[in-house]
Design a protein around this motif. Structure first.
Motif, PDB file in Angstrom:
ATOM      1  N   UNK A  22      46.440  33.387  38.083  1.00  0.00           N
ATOM      2  CA  UNK A  22      45.102  33.573  38.127  1.00  0.00           C
ATOM      3  C   UNK A  22      44.346  32.176  37.457  1.00  0.00           C
TER       4      UNK A  22
ATOM      5  N   UNK B 178      46.609  46.916  41.922  1.00  0.00           N
ATOM      6  CA  UNK B 178      47.299  45.909  42.530  1.00  0.00           C
ATOM      7  C   UNK B 178      48.687  45.632  42.256  1.00  0.00           C
TER       8      UNK B 178
ATOM      9  N   UNK C  60      38.271  40.845  32.267  1.00  0.00           N
ATOM     10  CA  UNK C  60      39.246  40.328  31.156  1.00  0.00           C
ATOM     11  C   UNK C  60      40.131  39.334  31.718  1.00  0.00           C
TER      12      UNK C  60
ATOM     13  N   UNK D  50      51.966  45.769  44.563  1.00  0.00           N
ATOM     14  CA  UNK D  50      53.149  44.569  44.754  1.00  0.00           C
ATOM     15  C   UNK D  50      54.349  45.601  44.631  1.00  0.00           C
TER      16      UNK D  50
ATOM     17  N   UNK E  11      40.121  55.560  37.801  1.00  0.00           N
ATOM     18  CA  UNK E  11      39.485  55.302  39.283  1.00  0.00           C
ATOM     19  C   UNK E  11      40.953  55.733  40.166  1.00  0.00           C
TER      20      UNK E  11
ATOM     21  N   UNK F  27      39.309  51.079  47.029  1.00  0.00           N
ATOM     22  CA  UNK F  27      38.973  52.134  46.055  1.00  0.00           C
ATOM     23  C   UNK F  27      38.243  53.357  46.410  1.00  0.00           C
TER      24      UNK F  27
ATOM     25  N   UNK G 230      43.296  52.255  36.121  1.00  0.00           N
ATOM     26  CA  UNK G 230      42.441  51.982  35.308  1.00  0.00           C
ATOM     27  C   UNK G 230      41.388  51.005  35.771  1.00  0.00           C
ATOM     28  N   UNK G 231      41.976  50.112  36.700  1.00  0.00           N
ATOM     29  CA  UNK G 231      40.970  49.047  37.365  1.00  0.00           C
ATOM     30  C   UNK G 231      41.803  48.425  38.659  1.00  0.00           C
ATOM     31  N   UNK G 232      41.155  47.663  39.129  1.00  0.00           N
ATOM     32  CA  UNK G 232      41.667  47.049  40.470  1.00  0.00           C
ATOM     33  C   UNK G 232      43.057  46.512  39.986  1.00  0.00           C
ATOM     34  N   UNK G 233      43.251  45.534  38.948  1.00  0.00           N
ATOM     35  CA  UNK G 233      44.474  44.795  38.560  1.00  0.00           C
ATOM     36  C   UNK G 233      45.616  45.828  38.613  1.00  0.00           C
ATOM     37  N   UNK G 234      45.439  47.003  37.713  1.00  0.00           N
ATOM     38  CA  UNK G 234      46.189  47.922  37.852  1.00  0.00           C
ATOM     39  C   UNK G 234      46.755  48.550  39.279  1.00  0.00           C
TER      40      UNK G 234
ATOM     41  N   UNK H  93      42.582  54.741  43.785  1.00  0.00           N
ATOM     42  CA  UNK H  93      42.820  53.757  45.035  1.00  0.00           C
ATOM     43  C   UNK H  93      43.916  54.325  46.002  1.00  0.00           C
TER      44      UNK H  93
ATOM     45  N   UNK I  48      38.563  36.335  40.405  1.00  0.00           N
ATOM     46  CA  UNK I  48      39.608  36.997  40.780  1.00  0.00           C
ATOM     47  C   UNK I  48      40.112  37.010  42.409  1.00  0.00           C
TER      48      UNK I  48
ATOM     49  N   UNK J 143      32.754  48.062  43.144  1.00  0.00           N
ATOM     50  CA  UNK J 143      33.177  49.306  43.694  1.00  0.00           C
ATOM     51  C   UNK J 143      34.860  49.079  43.475  1.00  0.00           C
ATOM     52  N   UNK J 144      35.406  48.242  43.291  1.00  0.00           N
ATOM     53  CA  UNK J 144      36.677  48.001  43.299  1.00  0.00           C
ATOM     54  C   UNK J 144      37.309  48.165  41.928  1.00  0.00           C
ATOM     55  N   UNK J 145      36.231  47.943  41.160  1.00  0.00           N
ATOM     56  CA  UNK J 145      36.556  47.977  39.550  1.00  0.00           C
ATOM     57  C   UNK J 145      37.248  46.740  39.143  1.00  0.00           C
TER      58      UNK J 145
ATOM     59  N   UNK K 116      38.364  44.151  36.817  1.00  0.00           N
ATOM     60  CA  UNK K 116      38.444  44.152  35.605  1.00  0.00           C
ATOM     61  C   UNK K 116      37.831  42.827  34.974  1.00  0.00           C
TER      62      UNK K 116
END
Lengths: 127, 405
Positions: free
Chosen positions: B178, A97, B168, A101, A2, A115, A91-95, A4, B114, B162-164, B166
């Motif tokens: 978290x 984010x 996990x 940071x 994805x 996104x 890959x996803x929002x965590x990446x 962002x 999250x 939308x924001x994907x 994750x």
């Protein structure tokens, strides 16, 4: 994969992240370049850069069938404005984010992460 | 709640979690599980519960979701033929049904909590997807309309997609902060059930989910601390209030406390103390354990409680912690000392009914009846539940000078 948009928010009159002296400027640029190289190496860097200030902005108004009007100034008059941005592959929002940071750390400004809505072209490169 | 409904609820989180892992789509998973529940509602009351209700739900929902994916793929193929575009071969889910893994549920909890989601969205999603409350039940729990809650749930699920966000459990580097969000949401859910007798079912849900978490993360002392805190609070609930009344700690009939819950909570607290990684939930649990350990109010170890409050304030320096510490100080150093601490907090907690209630209690003990009455009156005006308001208004009336006892 994805994409962002990481928008770098600056606040008018607030000098938190802005370097003042030549040494600070050098250190600042060093951090930014190191970060961009890191993004590039990992394949996250799609595009990015700093923007000129809102006083350099021009707005074009008027929808279809109306006369277009071109005026001076940013779209919204606000203290906060976008000073620059990165588009990252993640890959996803965590990446995304975790990149945000690092940008916050390097630049000292707040970051908004949004996104991209997947388009045909983006999807073709992903999954 | 009858057996069928209980089986539904217990299977819900597992089923949504498993389907989300298999299909990678939270909304598809939720819809398919919902569908399976409708089918179960049809069958179970007549046929009786299957041996493994969760397995039955997962298998039925999986079939349903597979149908949906196949149909969508067919529809897309037609569209794409028209567009003369080529179809990306989509991997159909395999025929085997993996049983619900506890790990899936943990991932679902972390997805719902999250930090990119607003706290109220985290709470609503956790109740809906993990605890299996209906949207109407979630709305009732938070005193908002069904339409508001439906909008909130849709918005949260849209953002996940939308924001994907994750699906996990976060990496170990991110885990502590978290986990903090997850534990906070579970504690909010518990407290919503503890504050209002009409919503007491939330207490059981929060305890059940925290048990799941503790079972899945036995190495996390804060999770165990939260479970202990909830158990020790729940143990005293029968003596604390009924629908209309609040009974203060010193007046509680301690024979009503649930000894087995206290024993379990104290066991968890002891295990936490031995591990020596005391975080806020463990410290709060330790304080509750000390209250539960006293056979009578007069035998409470207030000095130890003040020491734990000192440590709690060091890691969680909030005005509410300072207020609770002041109440404990009043027991070791007298009401005048407690009142001095409370007055320091008057501005921060001006809108909090318990501050005024605590002031009322200390002023009363100091023989300053008029001021005590005023404080109770203010507390009653600020209280958020009918039971609290009634209790505080009664204290106010009892101390009002022109109505001598």
């Amino acid at each position: 994969m994805n994409q962002y948009l990481l928008s770098v928010y600056e606040v008018e009159g607030q000098v938190d992240g802005a370097p003042a002296t030549a040494e600070e400027m050098q250190a600042f640029m060093g951090r930014v370049i190191a970060l961009e190289e890191e993004m590039d190496r990992s394949g996250a860097f799609a595009f990015g850069g700093a923007l000129h200030g809102p006083d350099a902005a021009t707005v074009v108004r008027g929808g279809t069938g109306r006369d277009k009007v071109t005026t001076d100034g940013p779209f919204v008059e606000a203290k906060e404005h976008i000073g620059g941005f990165y588009i990252v592959n993640a890959e996803d929002l965590d990446e995304a984010l975790s990149w945000a940071e690092k940008v916050v750390e390097a630049i000292g400004h707040d970051i908004e992460v949004r996104p991209f809505r997947a388009t045909g072209r983006l999807q073709a490169g992903g999954h | 709640m009858d057996d069928v409904e209980r089986a539904f609820r217990e299977a819900h989180g597992q089923a949504v979690a498993t389907l989300t892992r298999v299909f990678g789509d939270l909304s598809l998973a939720e819809d398919a599980v919902q569908d399976a529940f409708v089918r179960a509602m049809d069958r179970w009351p007549g046929d009786g519960l299957p041996d493994n209700p969760a397995g039955w739900i997962v298998a039925t929902a999986r079939n349903r979701a597979t149908d949906v994916v196949r149909r969508e793929r067919r529809g897309r193929r037609l569209t794409e033929q028209i567009a003369t575009d080529h179809l990306q071969a989509e991997r159909a889910p395999g025929p085997e049904v993996p049983g619900p893994l506890p790990d899936d549920q943990l991932r679902l909890i972390f997805t719902c909590c999250h930090p990119a989601l607003g706290l109220e969205h985290q709470v609503a999603l956790t109740l809906r997807l993990v605890a299996g409350l209906t949207p109407a039940e979630v709305a009732a729990a938070f005193l908002v309309t069904d339409a508001t809650m439906a909008k909130r749930l849709v918005r949260a699920k849209n953002k996940i997609k939308a924001a994907n966000i994750p699906y996990r459990v976060p990496d170990h580097a991110d885990l502590p902060r978290r986990l903090q969000a997850v534990l906070t949401v579970l504690y909010l859910i518990y407290n919503a059930g503890a504050d209002d007798f009409g919503r007491r079912g939330l207490r059981a849900e929060a305890i059940r989910l925290t048990r799941v978490l503790v079972g899945l993360m036995p190495g996390e002392p804060e999770a165990a601390g939260l479970l202990a805190l909830m158990l020790l609070s729940d143990a005293r609930m029968p003596a604390r209030r009924d629908v209309a009344h609040v009974v203060q700690l010193e007046d509680q009939d301690r024979s009503l406390w649930d000894r087995s819950l206290i024993a379990e909570g104290q066991g968890l607290v002891l295990a936490c103390l031995r591990r020596r990684r005391l975080g806020p939930f463990q410290l709060q649990a330790a304080i509750q354990a000390l209250h539960c350990a006293a056979p009578r109010y007069e035998q409470t170890d207030w000095a130890a409680i003040v020491r734990f409050y000192d440590r709690l304030f060091a890691v969680m320096p909030t005005p509410v912690v300072a207020m609770n510490r002041a109440v404990a100080v009043a027991e070791t150093e007298g009401p005048a000392a407690g009142l001095r601490h409370l007055d320091d907090l008057a501005r921060d907690l001006a809108g909090y009914h318990l501050l005024h209630a605590a002031r009322g209690s200390m002023l009363e003990r100091l023989g300053r009846r008029d001021e005590a009455a005023a404080a109770y009156g203010q507390a009653a005006a600020l209280a958020r539940t009918a039971a609290d308001t009634a209790f505080l208004a009664r204290r106010h009336t009892e101390l009002t000078p022109d109505q001598p006892l």
